[in-house]
Design a protein around this motif. Structure first.
Motif, mmCIF file in Angstrom:
data_model
loop_
_atom_site.group_PDB
_atom_site.id
_atom_site.type_symbol
_atom_site.label_atom_id
_atom_site.label_comp_id
_atom_site.label_asym_id
_atom_site.label_seq_id
_atom_site.Cartn_x
_atom_site.Cartn_y
_atom_site.Cartn_z
ATOM 1 N N GLY A 1 73.687 39.094 51.652
ATOM 2 C CA GLY A 1 73.363 40.184 50.747
ATOM 3 C C GLY A 1 73.122 41.473 51.523
ATOM 4 O O GLY A 1 73.829 41.783 52.485
ATOM 5 N N ASP A 2 72.131 42.204 51.133
ATOM 6 C CA ASP A 2 71.820 43.440 51.826
ATOM 7 C C ASP A 2 70.564 43.295 52.669
ATOM 8 O O ASP A 2 69.883 44.277 52.972
ATOM 9 N N SER B 1 71.071 57.029 59.061
ATOM 10 C CA SER B 1 70.204 56.942 57.890
ATOM 11 C C SER B 1 69.135 58.027 57.904
ATOM 12 O O SER B 1 68.516 58.305 58.923
ATOM 13 N N PRO C 1 65.492 45.133 53.939
ATOM 14 C CA PRO C 1 66.762 45.748 53.549
ATOM 15 C C PRO C 1 67.484 46.325 54.761
ATOM 16 O O PRO C 1 66.891 47.051 55.569
ATOM 17 N N LEU C 2 68.769 46.000 54.898
ATOM 18 C CA LEU C 2 69.536 46.453 56.052
ATOM 19 C C LEU C 2 69.624 47.973 56.132
ATOM 20 O O LEU C 2 69.749 48.528 57.219
ATOM 21 N N GLU C 3 69.560 48.647 55.005
ATOM 22 C CA GLU C 3 69.694 50.099 55.008
ATOM 23 C C GLU C 3 68.579 50.779 55.796
ATOM 24 O O GLU C 3 68.720 51.922 56.221
ATOM 25 N N ASP D 1 70.001 49.483 59.957
ATOM 26 C CA ASP D 1 71.342 49.348 60.508
ATOM 27 C C ASP D 1 72.170 50.627 60.495
ATOM 28 O O ASP D 1 73.147 50.739 61.219
ATOM 29 N N ASP D 2 71.807 51.583 59.670
ATOM 30 C CA ASP D 2 72.594 52.805 59.572
ATOM 31 C C ASP D 2 72.058 53.839 60.544
ATOM 32 O O ASP D 2 70.979 54.393 60.358
ATOM 33 N N PRO E 1 71.962 40.464 60.035
ATOM 34 C CA PRO E 1 72.374 40.193 58.646
ATOM 35 C C PRO E 1 72.206 38.719 58.303
ATOM 36 O O PRO E 1 72.587 37.839 59.085
#
Length: 313
Positions: free
Chosen positions: A51-52, A83, A74-76, A79-80, A48
């Motif tokens: 922000g995102d 996801s 984008p972390l999405e 990191d998930d 990170p």
């Protein structure tokens, strides 16, 4: 995406000829390669950075060591654990599908691509054929590493079930559209599509690998070309090995060596090691079987593919 590359000299496997059993198959959620990036790399995580966004941490597969990059993503995307956004990777691009139902090609996982001006290629809305579904995607394959400006680039999407769809993102016709094919033979319903540079065709191995279907990327039709395989030089398996394989989930993958022109069929046997909170099964490869294919339809089992490495993502 699948590809076959010449063996990277510093993998440290220590033998002039690499056994297929020696961890040749590298499988990960993030695997990136393009004409601008050598060697291929595995996406490890994103640190990170506000922000995102997060800075990519990658592992170059000829060094087997992690490297921190300035590239932000984008972390999405990383990191998930649960996801479901990323549904495929091909030629340095990833395919994403969010809740808006729009399938996009993105270059976020290409370490040499710009993070201040990332490329986003939204594809047209999916069209579902009668008695088919487009919610569950098996995989995505791209015929070129430049889908944003190559007018001849074709994207192929294989859905779970009989539907196979093709689209030219940068075609001359203006607004891109899907060409949808319904595959009649159920042995292809759970299979993955790959693009053969050698044959200039999209190819799909049927369940078990006994049949391969080929579709012309520029004139896809409901009447593909089929090739039947004859398996030869089959190994004698121990009872314990056979029992392990019977408990695994098997999948078939076609991979192609562009330097040598060789084609291989990989049978991958995986077992579930974890069920995530979202109900997604995390699986681990238990064993592999690799067959070298020839133009006559012979699939010869081999434990030695010479000076080559197989990568799947």
């Amino acid at each position: 995406m699948s590809m076959l590359l010449r063996r990277l000299s510093s993998l440290g496997l220590g033998k002039p000829h690499v056994s297929v059993r020696s961890s040749l198959l590298l499988h990960s959620r993030g695997f990136s390669t393009s004409l601008l990036q050598t060697p291929p790399c595995r996406i490890v995580l994103a640190e990170p950075c506000g922000g995102d966004l997060g800075k990519l941490v990658v592992m170059n597969l000829n060094e087997l060591e992690c490297k921190d990059l300035e590239k932000k993503v984008p972390l999405e995307l990383v990191d998930d654990e649960d996801s479901k956004i990323i549904i495929g990777a091909s030629g340095g691009w990833i395919a994403t599908l969010k809740e808006d139902g729009v399938l996009r090609l993105q270059d976020d996982f290409n370490p040499v691509a710009s993070d201040t001006n990332p490329k986003r290629i939204p594809l047209p809305p999916l069209v579902t054929l009668p008695h088919c579904q487009t919610k569950i995607i098996t995989n995505v394959s791209v015929s070129s590493s430049s889908p944003e400006d190559d007018e001849d680039c074709v994207v192929a999407i294989k859905f779970l079930g009989p539907q196979l769809s093709f689209c030219k993102p940068a075609g001359k016709s203006g607004k891109p559209e899907w060409t949808n094919i319904k595959i009649e033979n159920p042995c292809f319903y759970s299979s993955r599509v790959m693009f053969s540079k050698k044959d200039n065709m999209f190819r799909i191995p049927g369940s078990g690998g006994h049949l391969i279907g080929s579709w012309d990327p520029y004139k896809p039709s409901n009447n593909p070309t089929f090739q039947r395989l004859r398996f030869k030089n089959m190994p004698k398996l121990t009872k314990a090995k056979q029992n392990l394989m019977d408990l695994c989930c098997r999948s078939e993958h076609l991979v192609e060596s562009r330097p040598t022109g060789e084609t291989f069929l990989v049978k991958q046997y995986k077992k579930t090691i974890k069920i995530t909170k979202a109900g997604i099964a995390r699986m681990r490869t238990k064993t592999l079987m690799v067959y070298k294919l020839d133009d006559e339809g012979n699939a010869v089992y081999t434990q030695d593919i010479g000076d080559l490495n197989i990568f799947l993502s």
